[in-house]
Design a protein around this motif. Structure first.
Motif, PDB file in Angstrom:
ATOM      1  N   ASN A  21       0.842  -1.108  -0.174  1.00 40.28           N
ATOM      2  CA  ASN A  21      -0.160   0.081   0.001  1.00 40.28           C
ATOM      3  C   ASN A  21       0.064   1.145   0.212  1.00 40.28           C
ATOM      4  O   ASN A  21       0.375   2.567   0.527  1.00 40.28           O
ATOM      5  CB  ASN A  21      -0.759   0.170   1.343  1.00 40.28           C
ATOM      6  N   GLY A  22       2.089   1.253  -0.519  1.00 42.25           N
ATOM      7  CA  GLY A  22       2.735   2.667  -0.758  1.00 42.25           C
ATOM      8  C   GLY A  22       3.670   2.607  -0.091  1.00 42.25           C
ATOM      9  O   GLY A  22       4.384   3.881   0.025  1.00 42.25           O
ATOM     10  N   VAL A  23       3.620   1.215   1.498  1.00 39.32           N
ATOM     11  CA  VAL A  23       4.553   1.878   2.458  1.00 39.32           C
ATOM     12  C   VAL A  23       5.699   0.382   1.904  1.00 39.32           C
ATOM     13  O   VAL A  23       5.322  -0.921   1.879  1.00 39.32           O
ATOM     14  CB  VAL A  23       3.823   1.506   3.160  1.00 39.32           C
ATOM     15  N   VAL A  24       7.205   1.090   2.863  1.00 33.22           N
ATOM     16  CA  VAL A  24       7.792  -0.024   2.346  1.00 33.22           C
ATOM     17  C   VAL A  24       7.650  -0.843   3.624  1.00 33.22           C
ATOM     18  O   VAL A  24       8.011  -0.290   4.880  1.00 33.22           O
ATOM     19  CB  VAL A  24       9.435   0.645   2.183  1.00 33.22           C
ATOM     20  N   GLU A 274      14.326   7.173   0.797  1.00 30.75           N
ATOM     21  CA  GLU A 274      14.522   7.943   1.937  1.00 30.75           C
ATOM     22  C   GLU A 274      14.083   6.930   3.443  1.00 30.75           C
ATOM     23  O   GLU A 274      14.482   7.087   4.589  1.00 30.75           O
ATOM     24  CB  GLU A 274      13.486   9.061   1.819  1.00 30.75           C
ATOM     25  N   GLU A 275      13.906   5.850   2.861  1.00 27.54           N
ATOM     26  CA  GLU A 275      13.198   4.845   3.735  1.00 27.54           C
ATOM     27  C   GLU A 275      14.798   4.424   3.966  1.00 27.54           C
ATOM     28  O   GLU A 275      14.655   3.903   5.414  1.00 27.54           O
ATOM     29  CB  GLU A 275      12.498   3.915   3.806  1.00 27.54           C
ATOM     30  N   ILE A 276      15.794   3.832   3.549  1.00 27.77           N
ATOM     31  CA  ILE A 276      17.140   3.176   3.864  1.00 27.77           C
ATOM     32  C   ILE A 276      18.008   4.211   4.729  1.00 27.77           C
ATOM     33  O   ILE A 276      18.386   3.735   5.602  1.00 27.77           O
ATOM     34  CB  ILE A 276      17.235   2.638   2.115  1.00 27.77           C
ATOM     35  N   ARG A 277      17.774   5.546   4.153  1.00 31.26           N
ATOM     36  CA  ARG A 277      18.295   6.725   5.425  1.00 31.26           C
ATOM     37  C   ARG A 277      17.571   6.496   6.345  1.00 31.26           C
ATOM     38  O   ARG A 277      18.163   6.783   7.544  1.00 31.26           O
ATOM     39  CB  ARG A 277      17.968   8.094   4.682  1.00 31.26           C
ATOM     40  N   ARG A 278      16.538   6.204   6.837  1.00 34.31           N
ATOM     41  CA  ARG A 278      16.134   6.707   8.196  1.00 34.31           C
ATOM     42  C   ARG A 278      15.909   5.446   8.644  1.00 34.31           C
ATOM     43  O   ARG A 278      16.022   5.265  10.016  1.00 34.31           O
ATOM     44  CB  ARG A 278      13.728   7.209   7.541  1.00 34.31           C
ATOM     45  N   ALA A 279      16.336   3.930   8.106  1.00 31.02           N
ATOM     46  CA  ALA A 279      16.448   3.127   8.881  1.00 31.02           C
ATOM     47  C   ALA A 279      17.481   3.049   9.798  1.00 31.02           C
ATOM     48  O   ALA A 279      17.664   1.865  10.271  1.00 31.02           O
ATOM     49  CB  ALA A 279      16.029   1.950   8.085  1.00 31.02           C
ATOM     50  N   LEU A 280      17.660   4.042   9.227  1.00 34.65           N
ATOM     51  CA  LEU A 280      19.585   4.006  10.297  1.00 34.65           C
ATOM     52  C   LEU A 280      19.626   4.666  11.106  1.00 34.65           C
ATOM     53  O   LEU A 280      20.550   5.474  11.962  1.00 34.65           O
ATOM     54  CB  LEU A 280      20.864   4.090   9.088  1.00 34.65           C
ATOM     55  N   ASP A 281      19.111   5.739  11.317  1.00 36.45           N
ATOM     56  CA  ASP A 281      18.602   7.097  12.314  1.00 36.45           C
ATOM     57  C   ASP A 281      18.206   5.725  13.766  1.00 36.45           C
ATOM     58  O   ASP A 281      17.303   4.989  13.300  1.00 36.45           O
ATOM     59  CB  ASP A 281      17.679   7.795  12.222  1.00 36.45           C
ATOM     60  N   THR A 282      18.121   5.838  14.503  1.00 38.98           N
ATOM     61  CA  THR A 282      17.733   5.579  16.092  1.00 38.98           C
ATOM     62  C   THR A 282      16.429   6.070  16.669  1.00 38.98           C
ATOM     63  O   THR A 282      15.205   5.323  17.004  1.00 38.98           O
ATOM     64  CB  THR A 282      18.115   5.736  17.496  1.00 38.98           C
ATOM     65  N   GLN A 334       9.431  -1.867  11.592  1.00 43.30           N
ATOM     66  CA  GLN A 334      11.345  -1.653  11.324  1.00 43.30           C
ATOM     67  C   GLN A 334      11.014  -2.941  11.542  1.00 43.30           C
ATOM     68  O   GLN A 334      12.968  -2.727  11.949  1.00 43.30           O
ATOM     69  CB  GLN A 334      11.601  -0.850  13.366  1.00 43.30           C
ATOM     70  N   LEU A 335      10.703  -3.963  12.486  1.00 45.01           N
ATOM     71  CA  LEU A 335      11.553  -4.888  12.873  1.00 45.01           C
ATOM     72  C   LEU A 335      12.002  -5.445  11.393  1.00 45.01           C
ATOM     73  O   LEU A 335      13.263  -6.717  11.111  1.00 45.01           O
ATOM     74  CB  LEU A 335      11.440  -5.726  13.365  1.00 45.01           C
ATOM     75  N   ARG A 336      11.029  -5.928  10.188  1.00 44.69           N
ATOM     76  CA  ARG A 336      11.364  -6.343   9.718  1.00 44.69           C
ATOM     77  C   ARG A 336      12.216  -4.865   8.667  1.00 44.69           C
ATOM     78  O   ARG A 336      13.054  -6.106   7.330  1.00 44.69           O
ATOM     79  CB  ARG A 336       9.341  -6.135   8.234  1.00 44.69           C
ATOM     80  N   LEU A 337      11.570  -3.806   8.471  1.00 48.08           N
ATOM     81  CA  LEU A 337      12.891  -3.077   7.817  1.00 48.08           C
ATOM     82  C   LEU A 337      14.130  -3.582   8.079  1.00 48.08           C
ATOM     83  O   LEU A 337      15.306  -3.331   6.901  1.00 48.08           O
ATOM     84  CB  LEU A 337      12.235  -1.772   8.031  1.00 48.08           C
TER      85      LEU A 337
END
Length: 489
Positions: A21-24, A274-282, A334-337
């Protein structure tokens, strides 16, 4: 719900994003110089048996020896039975120098080598073949008992008719699929195992016997399921290979595979980059203006839920409840991502109402039902924590894409300029008692030197008077904030 799979292929890296649905929801990365090893089968050589740990180290040619426990060398217990506790002495099963056919169950992570098993498996679209087992099982994610029995009976009948030895597990994706399509995988798996068996005696250990498919083909096998709408890939060569592979094994997917030729980078669609970048933030923001803090350590991962700027509309308990409900769904994603595994401790905001606790826990469990990795959750503890475990087979996104900070060495913080100044003062006093030099030259970073010449100037003057020697300062641009050097002049 609609799903798309986006596949970005380059000479050095392949990236796959599962979008709902448009969300990674999930990200997979495979690099040409560091491919994953899970699923690969090796002819290994036992280099050391450890009776005290009931384990052995096996050389499989990866540079670092793999690790195998005795529990991964004895037959699997029948379905419904737990593994026995009276495990045999590993020395009765293997010895130093012995060759062993093993499969990688977990990739090397950090300083740990690959986790190995002799419970070999070969995967197809609908089935997992276990040549060393006689068990016919069905994925635990299929709940309908009638459907489970239909699948089990269909595979068992086909296996007996074809004369194949070994066991099978029916994968989740087979739910609702006609029996003929499922059992069509059996000849393919049978031939694959025959080829592997014939290859084994011809090679010397350590050697690879079987490698799993590249990531873009595994995406077809493992991720493509209803209600999938489209599979986009930005490499024409990979697109052709995927269509040929699908035509042979999954013809219903052929028309869904599209070669993406738009000028805009593929992973810019749906904001994947952008999701990849944010997935590295705490810090992970929530729509309600609350947020999560996710911190990964070697031992475990902790997730802290905070209301942030969310003040709610009714009362405090309702505000906390709504934040926790949103956080439960966000945590599962987030656990999956991020592909976080091992022990995970979730610190939700304290809830007094038992019904609120139950609903948050149920929301978390429901959100985790989509997870490909096996998860196990405890109830809410007396401290308001939820403990869970998620199966870890490969490095997390952060471990794959990042390395420890060369300044703080992974601590996540550095000594303050004030602390470094006081360390310098102590070192000067220590040197002054030992050596009879004329003056001291302190080399340090700009922020430390600025503090020494400003806030600490009075103490520097007192120190000079106390030791009877001059102290000079010089900025060293290559030094980090914690680094300094004291030169005797």
């Amino acid at each position: 719900m609609s799903e798309e799979i986006l596949i970005n292929v380059s000479p050095v890296e392949t990236r796959v994003a599962l979008v709902e649905n448009g969300v990674v929801q999930e990200l997979y990365i495979e690099r040409s110089h560091g491919k994953g090893y899970v699923g690969n089968i090796y002819k290994g050589k036992v280099v050391r048996v450890l009776p005290g740990m009931q384990a052995a180290f096996v050389d499989i040619g990866l540079g670092r020896t793999g690790f195998i426990h005795v529990a991964d060398m004895i037959p699997e217990p029948p379905e419904g039975e737990s593994r026995r506790h009276d495990l045999p002495d590993i020395r009765t099963l293997v010895r130093d120098g012995q060759t062993l056919l093993v499969q990688v169950a977990k990739d090397p992570i950090g300083t740990k080598g690959a986790r190995l098993t002799t419970h070999l498996t070969l995967s197809s679209r609908y089935l997992v073949y276990m040549p060393n087992s006689l068990h016919i099982g069905v994925s635990t994610r299929i709940d309908d008992e009638q459907e489970r029995e239909r699948l089990r009976q269909g595979v068992e009948t086909a296996a007996q008719a074809s004369g194949v030895s070994g066991g099978f597990i029916v994968r989740t994706v087979a739910e609702g699929v006609d029996t003929d399509s499922i059992v069509a995988d059996i000849p393919f798996l049978q031939k694959l195992w025959a080829d592997l068996s014939a290859k084994q005696p011809t090679v010397d250990a350590p050697a690879v016997i079987h490698e799993d498919m590249p990531l873009y083909l595994r995406a077809l096998r493992d991720l493509a399921r209803a209600p999938l709408e489209k599979i986009r890939v930005d490499s024409r060569l990979s697109w052709k290979q995927m269509r040929d592979f699908a035509a042979n094994y999954y013809p219903q997917l052929v028309e869904l595979i599209e070669c993406y030729t738009d000028g805009r980078p593929l992973l810019d669609l749906y904001g994947v980059e952008e999701e990849i970048r944010r997935a590295l933030d705490t810090r992970v923001p929530l729509k309600s203006n609350g947020y999560l803090i996710i911190e990964q350590t070697e031992a475990m991962t902790t997730v802290d839920v905070n209301t942030g700027a969310f003040v709610g509309h009714r009362n405090l308990e309702e505000t906390i409840f709504k934040t926790n409900l949103e956080a439960a769904s966000a945590i599962a994603r987030q656990l999956r991502l991020r592909n976080l595994g091992g022990i995970i401790v979730l610190d939700f905001i304290d809830m007094q109402d038992p019904e609120h606790q139950r609903q948050v826990l149920r929301t978390l469990e429901k959100a985790l039902e989509k997870d490909h990795a096996k998860t196990r959750i405890t109830g809410v503890s007396e401290l308001g924590l939820i403990e869970m475990a998620r199966k870890r087979t490969r490095e997390s996104l952060g471990q794959m894409m990042c390395e420890p900070c060369p300044v703080c060495h992974g601590r996540g913080q550095v000594k303050s300029a004030e602390t470094v100044c006081y360390e310098i003062f102590r070192e000067i006093l220590r040197e002054a008692r030992t050596y009879n030099n004329e003056k001291f030259l302190v080399l340090a970073s700009a922020v430390v030197v600025d503090r020494l010449l400003d806030e600490e100037a009075a103490y520097v003057a007192d120190l000079e008077a106390f030791i009877g020697r001059t102290i000079e300062f010089q900025v060293e641009t290559l030094f980090t904030q914690e680094q300094y050097d004291i030169v005797l002049v």
